[in-house]
Scaffold this motif. Structure first.
Motif, PDB file in Angstrom:
ATOM      1  N   LEU A  92       3.502   5.948  -5.740  1.00 28.22           N
ATOM      2  CA  LEU A  92       3.343   6.087  -7.180  1.00 28.22           C
ATOM      3  C   LEU A  92       2.123   6.940  -7.520  1.00 28.22           C
ATOM      4  O   LEU A  92       2.177   7.797  -8.413  1.00 28.22           O
ATOM      5  N   ALA A  93       1.011   6.697  -6.821  1.00 32.50           N
ATOM      6  CA  ALA A  93      -0.209   7.458  -7.103  1.00 32.50           C
ATOM      7  C   ALA A  93      -0.026   8.932  -6.760  1.00 32.50           C
ATOM      8  O   ALA A  93      -0.468   9.814  -7.503  1.00 32.50           O
ATOM      9  N   HIS A  94       0.632   9.199  -5.630  1.00 36.18           N
ATOM     10  CA  HIS A  94       0.851  10.586  -5.223  1.00 36.18           C
ATOM     11  C   HIS A  94       1.733  11.302  -6.239  1.00 36.18           C
ATOM     12  O   HIS A  94       1.450  12.449  -6.631  1.00 36.18           O
ATOM     13  N   GLY A  95       2.780  10.637  -6.693  1.00 37.85           N
ATOM     14  CA  GLY A  95       3.694  11.275  -7.633  1.00 37.85           C
ATOM     15  C   GLY A  95       3.133  11.417  -9.037  1.00 37.85           C
ATOM     16  O   GLY A  95       3.389  12.412  -9.721  1.00 37.85           O
ATOM     17  N   SER A  96       2.371  10.433  -9.482  1.00 37.79           N
ATOM     18  CA  SER A  96       1.892  10.433 -10.865  1.00 37.79           C
ATOM     19  C   SER A  96       0.487  10.999 -11.003  1.00 37.79           C
ATOM     20  O   SER A  96       0.269  11.980 -11.728  1.00 37.79           O
ATOM     21  N   ASN A  97      -0.480  10.417 -10.302  1.00 42.05           N
ATOM     22  CA  ASN A  97      -1.871  10.847 -10.469  1.00 42.05           C
ATOM     23  C   ASN A  97      -2.077  12.283 -10.007  1.00 42.05           C
ATOM     24  O   ASN A  97      -2.762  13.074 -10.675  1.00 42.05           O
ATOM     25  N   HIS A  98      -1.490  12.636  -8.874  1.00 41.42           N
ATOM     26  CA  HIS A  98      -1.672  13.993  -8.363  1.00 41.42           C
ATOM     27  C   HIS A  98      -0.906  15.012  -9.206  1.00 41.42           C
ATOM     28  O   HIS A  98      -1.294  16.179  -9.280  1.00 41.42           O
TER      29      HIS A  98
ATOM     30  N   ALA B  63       0.828  -1.209   0.000  1.00 37.14           N
ATOM     31  CA  ALA B  63       0.000   0.000   0.000  1.00 37.14           C
ATOM     32  C   ALA B  63       0.863   1.259   0.000  1.00 37.14           C
ATOM     33  O   ALA B  63       0.553   2.238  -0.692  1.00 37.14           O
ATOM     34  N   THR B  64       1.967   1.246   0.768  1.00 40.47           N
ATOM     35  CA  THR B  64       2.861   2.407   0.785  1.00 40.47           C
ATOM     36  C   THR B  64       3.526   2.599  -0.570  1.00 40.47           C
ATOM     37  O   THR B  64       3.639   3.730  -1.079  1.00 40.47           O
ATOM     38  N   TYR B  65       3.976   1.498  -1.158  1.00 42.87           N
ATOM     39  CA  TYR B  65       4.564   1.534  -2.502  1.00 42.87           C
ATOM     40  C   TYR B  65       3.594   2.164  -3.500  1.00 42.87           C
ATOM     41  O   TYR B  65       3.941   3.077  -4.265  1.00 42.87           O
ATOM     42  N   HIS B  66       2.340   1.708  -3.472  1.00 45.53           N
ATOM     43  CA  HIS B  66       1.363   2.204  -4.438  1.00 45.53           C
ATOM     44  C   HIS B  66       0.975   3.650  -4.148  1.00 45.53           C
ATOM     45  O   HIS B  66       0.747   4.438  -5.077  1.00 45.53           O
TER      46      HIS B  66
END
Length: 298
Positions: free
Chosen positions: A172-178, A166-169
């Motif tokens: 990635l979501a914070h860096g890419s999606n946001h 969950a931390t790994y994902h």
């Protein structure tokens, strides 16, 4: 496992269709895929011509390596619905989930792997030549096979512990999606002053590309701008200008400016007093926004 694997893919979405095409291009037999929506059928026709399209159950029955490329919230239910054979390899492409999501198949004797490509996908030919890192979780007996499949896809493996998925994902979501959200907010702000026909992407692209490259290379040393310089009056001017903008854009600016102030202080770019002055300006703007919302609601 044989050199040429019989691969089946459940879920011909943006990820599943591309992985299926690349595994077939690497020399594996793509025996079947599932995909019912019009978008999935279009991807199958475009990226996987001639492949057998059938139900998830039949895909699982035909494949020696079964790829579950379904949304995170559906993964466990899909896995629990399927039957596995002892020795069959089942992998999923979720970043959030680890091996526990495939526990029902492991109890049937399947060899399970969490196999997440750390890449954003369009589901088109544009993705076929892209390489990326794969976030892997597997037992000792499956590690070699997981790395072999990554190599077949031209990727790079990185091993993630089950409890850290969950931390790994989230990273990635914070860096890419946001990042996508912030960039679109910046483009909307530019259009509001330069006009709807302005090429705002041309304005932002060199700046954003340089900022991303610098951040990846130098970390907090890449920080620039009014917060990192301690230009409190400029921050206040930004906040005044954003008072009439979309509320979510103003809120995003304030929250990221707060985070930037903390990082700039920790990095020694600004002192504690200046950081506090920046945060005070942000707090005042937030209270003003809240008061305006309450007044409007009345």
């Amino acid at each position: 496992m044989p050199v040429r694997l019989r691969v089946g893919v459940v879920g011909a979405g943006r990820v599943g269709s591309v992985l299926a095409a690349r595994l077939r291009a690497a020399g594996h037999d793509l025996v079947a895929v599932s995909g019912a929506s019009p978008a999935s059928r279009l991807r199958i026709d475009t990226l996987l011509p001639g492949v057998h399209v059938t139900t998830p159950d039949q895909v699982a029955a035909a494949a020696d390596v079964l790829v579950l490329a379904v949304p995170d919230d559906h993964l466990v239910a899909v896995a629990e619905h399927l039957a596995a054979r002892p020795g069959q390899v089942v992998l999923h492409t979720s970043g959030r989930h680890g091996l526990e999501a495939l526990a029902s198949l492991a109890r049937q004797g399947a060899r399970t792997i969490a196999f997440h490509p750390a890449m954003t996908f369009t589901g088109t030919e544009l993705d076929l030549d892209r390489t990326c890192v794969f976030g892997l979780t597997a037992g000792p007996d499956e590690r070699g096979l997981a790395e072999r499949l990554v190599a077949d896809l031209g990727g790079t493996p990185v091993w993630i512990a089950e409890d850290d998925r969950a931390t790994y994902h989230a990273a990635l979501a914070h860096g890419s999606n946001h990042l996508v959200t912030v960039v679109n907010q910046a483009m909307e702000l530019l259009r509001s002053v330069a006009g709807p026909d302005a090429d705002v992407a041309a304005v932002l692209r060199p700046l954003l590309t340089a900022s991303l490259d610098n951040a990846l290379s130098f970390g907090d040393a890449a920080l620039t701008g009014p917060v990192a310089r301690g230009d409190v009056s400029t921050v206040r001017a930004h906040l005044d200008a954003l008072a009439g903008a979309d509320a979510s854009t103003a809120s995003t600016y304030r929250e990221l400016a707060r985070a930037t102030a903390h990082r700039a202080e920790d990095d020694g770019r600004i002192d504690a007093r200046t950081s506090a002055d920046v945060r005070q300006a942000l707090d005042e703007a937030e209270w003003d926004s809240l008061a305006a919302s309450v007044e409007q609601a009345r």
